[in-house]
Motif scaffolding. Structure first.
Motif, PDB file in Angstrom:
ATOM      1  N   ALA A 265       0.792  -1.227   0.000  1.00  0.00           N
ATOM      2  CA  ALA A 265       0.000   0.000   0.000  1.00  0.00           C
ATOM      3  C   ALA A 265       0.824   1.277   0.000  1.00  0.00           C
ATOM      4  O   ALA A 265       0.254   2.358  -0.135  1.00  0.00           O
ATOM      5  CB  ALA A 265      -0.934   0.010   1.217  1.00  0.00           C
ATOM      6  N   ALA A 266       2.149   1.190   0.170  1.00  0.00           N
ATOM      7  CA  ALA A 266       2.895   2.430   0.366  1.00  0.00           C
ATOM      8  C   ALA A 266       4.331   2.324  -0.116  1.00  0.00           C
ATOM      9  O   ALA A 266       4.914   1.243  -0.155  1.00  0.00           O
ATOM     10  CB  ALA A 266       2.884   2.811   1.846  1.00  0.00           C
ATOM     11  N   ASP A 267       4.863   3.484  -0.446  1.00  0.00           N
ATOM     12  CA  ASP A 267       6.284   3.629  -0.759  1.00  0.00           C
ATOM     13  C   ASP A 267       7.035   4.314   0.378  1.00  0.00           C
ATOM     14  O   ASP A 267       8.261   4.221   0.452  1.00  0.00           O
ATOM     15  CB  ASP A 267       6.463   4.474  -2.020  1.00  0.00           C
ATOM     16  N   ALA A 268       6.302   5.026   1.246  1.00  0.00           N
ATOM     17  CA  ALA A 268       6.946   5.789   2.315  1.00  0.00           C
ATOM     18  C   ALA A 268       5.987   5.961   3.477  1.00  0.00           C
ATOM     19  O   ALA A 268       4.753   5.886   3.311  1.00  0.00           O
ATOM     20  CB  ALA A 268       7.406   7.154   1.797  1.00  0.00           C
ATOM     21  N   PHE A 269       6.558   6.191   4.656  1.00  0.00           N
ATOM     22  CA  PHE A 269       5.795   6.427   5.888  1.00  0.00           C
ATOM     23  C   PHE A 269       6.115   7.817   6.427  1.00  0.00           C
ATOM     24  O   PHE A 269       7.268   8.245   6.398  1.00  0.00           O
ATOM     25  CB  PHE A 269       6.172   5.412   6.980  1.00  0.00           C
ATOM     26  N   ASN A 270       5.086   8.485   6.950  1.00  0.00           N
ATOM     27  CA  ASN A 270       5.293   9.726   7.698  1.00  0.00           C
ATOM     28  C   ASN A 270       5.330   9.362   9.181  1.00  0.00           C
ATOM     29  O   ASN A 270       4.304   8.989   9.755  1.00  0.00           O
ATOM     30  CB  ASN A 270       4.175  10.728   7.412  1.00  0.00           C
ATOM     31  N   ILE A 271       6.493   9.465   9.790  1.00  0.00           N
ATOM     32  CA  ILE A 271       6.685   9.104  11.195  1.00  0.00           C
ATOM     33  C   ILE A 271       6.525  10.356  12.035  1.00  0.00           C
ATOM     34  O   ILE A 271       7.375  11.255  12.013  1.00  0.00           O
ATOM     35  CB  ILE A 271       8.078   8.489  11.438  1.00  0.00           C
ATOM     36  N   ARG A 272       5.425  10.447  12.770  1.00  0.00           N
ATOM     37  CA  ARG A 272       5.218  11.541  13.709  1.00  0.00           C
ATOM     38  C   ARG A 272       5.189  10.940  15.113  1.00  0.00           C
ATOM     39  O   ARG A 272       4.440  10.001  15.385  1.00  0.00           O
ATOM     40  CB  ARG A 272       3.920  12.285  13.402  1.00  0.00           C
ATOM     41  N   VAL A 273       5.985  11.478  16.011  1.00  0.00           N
ATOM     42  CA  VAL A 273       6.256  10.833  17.297  1.00  0.00           C
ATOM     43  C   VAL A 273       4.985  10.608  18.099  1.00  0.00           C
ATOM     44  O   VAL A 273       4.776   9.524  18.652  1.00  0.00           O
ATOM     45  CB  VAL A 273       7.284  11.659  18.105  1.00  0.00           C
ATOM     46  N   GLU A 284      11.338   2.034  16.056  1.00  0.00           N
ATOM     47  CA  GLU A 284      11.076   0.654  15.644  1.00  0.00           C
ATOM     48  C   GLU A 284      10.424   0.612  14.257  1.00  0.00           C
ATOM     49  O   GLU A 284      10.769  -0.231  13.414  1.00  0.00           O
ATOM     50  CB  GLU A 284      10.171  -0.017  16.682  1.00  0.00           C
ATOM     51  N   ILE A 285       9.497   1.526  14.005  1.00  0.00           N
ATOM     52  CA  ILE A 285       8.847   1.585  12.692  1.00  0.00           C
ATOM     53  C   ILE A 285       9.857   1.967  11.618  1.00  0.00           C
ATOM     54  O   ILE A 285       9.834   1.424  10.502  1.00  0.00           O
ATOM     55  CB  ILE A 285       7.663   2.568  12.722  1.00  0.00           C
ATOM     56  N   ILE A 286      10.761   2.895  11.932  1.00  0.00           N
ATOM     57  CA  ILE A 286      11.791   3.279  10.961  1.00  0.00           C
ATOM     58  C   ILE A 286      12.676   2.082  10.630  1.00  0.00           C
ATOM     59  O   ILE A 286      13.001   1.846   9.452  1.00  0.00           O
ATOM     60  CB  ILE A 286      12.625   4.452  11.504  1.00  0.00           C
ATOM     61  N   ASP A 287      13.067   1.325  11.630  1.00  0.00           N
ATOM     62  CA  ASP A 287      13.881   0.130  11.379  1.00  0.00           C
ATOM     63  C   ASP A 287      13.147  -0.843  10.450  1.00  0.00           C
ATOM     64  O   ASP A 287      13.734  -1.404   9.519  1.00  0.00           O
ATOM     65  CB  ASP A 287      14.216  -0.574  12.699  1.00  0.00           C
ATOM     66  N   PHE A 288      11.855  -1.022  10.708  1.00  0.00           N
ATOM     67  CA  PHE A 288      11.043  -1.913   9.873  1.00  0.00           C
ATOM     68  C   PHE A 288      10.965  -1.380   8.443  1.00  0.00           C
ATOM     69  O   PHE A 288      11.084  -2.138   7.479  1.00  0.00           O
ATOM     70  CB  PHE A 288       9.650  -2.056  10.478  1.00  0.00           C
ATOM     71  N   ALA A 289      10.771  -0.081   8.311  1.00  0.00           N
ATOM     72  CA  ALA A 289      10.693   0.521   6.977  1.00  0.00           C
ATOM     73  C   ALA A 289      11.983   0.276   6.202  1.00  0.00           C
ATOM     74  O   ALA A 289      11.951  -0.125   5.026  1.00  0.00           O
ATOM     75  CB  ALA A 289      10.415   2.019   7.102  1.00  0.00           C
ATOM     76  N   ARG A 290      13.109   0.503   6.842  1.00  0.00           N
ATOM     77  CA  ARG A 290      14.398   0.280   6.174  1.00  0.00           C
ATOM     78  C   ARG A 290      14.532  -1.166   5.692  1.00  0.00           C
ATOM     79  O   ARG A 290      14.992  -1.431   4.585  1.00  0.00           O
ATOM     80  CB  ARG A 290      15.535   0.586   7.140  1.00  0.00           C
ATOM     81  N   GLY A 295      10.638   4.191   2.283  1.00  0.00           N
ATOM     82  CA  GLY A 295      11.196   5.457   2.730  1.00  0.00           C
ATOM     83  C   GLY A 295      10.421   6.002   3.922  1.00  0.00           C
ATOM     84  O   GLY A 295       9.330   5.520   4.260  1.00  0.00           O
ATOM     85  N   PHE A 296      10.963   7.029   4.549  1.00  0.00           N
ATOM     86  CA  PHE A 296      10.246   7.618   5.684  1.00  0.00           C
ATOM     87  C   PHE A 296      10.573   9.097   5.807  1.00  0.00           C
ATOM     88  O   PHE A 296      11.639   9.563   5.412  1.00  0.00           O
ATOM     89  CB  PHE A 296      10.588   6.896   6.998  1.00  0.00           C
ATOM     90  N   GLN A 297       9.605   9.817   6.318  1.00  0.00           N
ATOM     91  CA  GLN A 297       9.731  11.227   6.669  1.00  0.00           C
ATOM     92  C   GLN A 297       9.586  11.352   8.176  1.00  0.00           C
ATOM     93  O   GLN A 297       8.774  10.640   8.779  1.00  0.00           O
ATOM     94  CB  GLN A 297       8.629  12.039   5.982  1.00  0.00           C
ATOM     95  N   VAL A 298      10.339  12.226   8.798  1.00  0.00           N
ATOM     96  CA  VAL A 298      10.124  12.556  10.206  1.00  0.00           C
ATOM     97  C   VAL A 298       9.250  13.804  10.240  1.00  0.00           C
ATOM     98  O   VAL A 298       9.699  14.902   9.892  1.00  0.00           O
ATOM     99  CB  VAL A 298      11.442  12.788  10.953  1.00  0.00           C
TER     100      VAL A 298
END
Length: 394
Positions: A265-273, A284-290, A295-298
């Motif tokens: 469903a996605a190419d990237a995640f927006n990680i908001r604390v 943990e979510i960033i590690d999973f994304a990698r 990709g991910f955005q903070v």
């Protein structure tokens, strides 16, 4: 005396911020100060009902059910370095035996990490992730610029540069959005990424049309185009348009991340604390994304007021491979912050620098007392209302 003090912060904003899911004219967040043996720790959450289903009132009620006396005693008696290691290994909930919604955990965890950072003389980033390849706080980070519905594209381009990454908040007029993306792309050239954030406002058929149109105008990514959790349709959109999709409101937990990867469903995640349940869950979510090539955005919640901004930056400096970093616009939103020093952005370069100091590197300003609503002494689990409650609830 050991204590916990809660602030419901509703700072009026100098300029509002509008997008398809909400209009904001003041902050709406909770700040928690823990004091143990004379050392303070500051935490913050920013509940948004349209994101996680949580509200400030709901989190406040949850907090009043937390065994605060036990938490403060643990902080007083445990070795700080050992406690930090336990938090990294087991997470906040298992370490302290406390469960709750994402924003409650964020509020408590960030306050605890800040307090431990002050005790150990370490920045919070060092507590959540020890230094390693691709980590570390050296050097500034470029931040993205957001064009919301309250500013025209001409003013935005004239006043908000230099530009490293641009997010365009979608309107209810796709032709307007297409003109905005076209203007941004023509002004900035091919090298600055441009993303359009629909905040869950499009149907599938509309999204199919809109994404193709916006991609033709120069958009590189689309953020949260459909209703929350529309996993199958999101995958179909990606395949039909060939345009990258970033998840935000649909991505609030590691389980959501797993579902997004499983369904394509996605190419990237927006990680908001705050929406992801704190710094440790976010990491943990960033590690999973990698691990899965995502990709991910903070990112930030609109109108964060201090500790939460610092938390997002601590995460960003420990994960420097983010697509982009949103540093917030507190310097534009508020006449005066409730923390000192206030979170800074170098507007000459649109970059942020690592925090200078232990923990989050900030303390509450004298004005924060205006927003204090509850206090719990270290020898009780009972919260007592404070005089400023009426102002926060007005």
């Amino acid at each position: 005396m050991d204590e916990a003090r809660l602030y419901h912060v509703a700072l009026p904003m100098r300029v509002g911020f509008d997008h398809p899911a909400a209009r904001r004219r003041r902050s709406d967040g909770l700040v928690l100060k823990l004091t143990v043996d004379g050392v303070d720790g500051l935490g913050e959450c920013a509940p948004r009902p349209y994101v996680t289903g949580e509200s400030t009132d709901g989190v406040r009620r949850e907090l009043q059910r937390v065994p605060m006396r036990r938490l403060l005693e643990r902080l007083r008696t445990a070795d700080s370095a050992e406690l930090a290691a336990l938090l990294r290994r087991d997470g906040f909930e298992r370490t302290f035996g406390i469960s709750g919604g994402n924003n409650l955990i964020c509020l408590l965890e960030t306050a605890v990490l800040d307090l431990l950072g002050h005790r150990l003389g370490l920045g919070v980033g060092e507590l959540i992730r020890p230094a390693g390849p691709g980590r570390g706080a050296a050097g500034p980070l470029p931040v993205s610029q957001v064009i919301d519905l309250g500013i025209g594209v001409e003013e935005f381009l004239a006043t908000r540069g230099p530009f490293h990454f641009v997010k365009v908040k979608a309107s209810d007029d796709i032709e307007r959005d297409a003109r905005t993306v076209t203007a941004v792309r023509e002004a900035l050239g091919p090298d600055v990424p441009v993303m359009v954030d629909a905040n869950m406002s499009w149907s599938y058929d509309d999204a199919l049309h809109h994404i193709k149109l916006l991609a033709g105008c120069g958009a590189d990514l689309i953020e949260e185009p459909l209703r929350k959790g529309a996993w199958t349709e999101l995958r179909e959109l990606r395949l039909a348009t060939g345009v990258s999709i970033m998840l935000d409101e649909s991505l609030c937990s590691l389980d959501d991340a797993r579902t997004a990867v499983r369904t394509g469903a996605a190419d990237a995640f927006n990680i908001r604390v705050a929406k992801c349940g704190g710094l440790l869950r976010s990491a943990e979510i960033i590690d999973f994304a990698r691990q899965h090539g995502i990709g991910f955005q903070v990112g930030v919640q609109v109108a964060e007021t201090g500790p939460l901004i610092a938390a997002g930056r601590a995460l960003a400096f420990r994960h420097r491979d983010a697509i982009t970093v949103e540093a917030g616009q507190s310097d534009r939103f508020f006449e005066r912050m409730i923390v000192t020093p206030p979170p800074a952005v170098d507007r000459g370069s649109n970059t942020i620098s690592p925090v200078d100091g232990a923990g989050f590197g900030m303390a509450l300003d004298d004005s924060a007392g205006d927003w204090a609503v509850l206090r719990a002494a270290g020898d009780t689990d009972q919260w007592q209302p404070l005089v400023a409650a009426a102002k926060a609830e007005a």
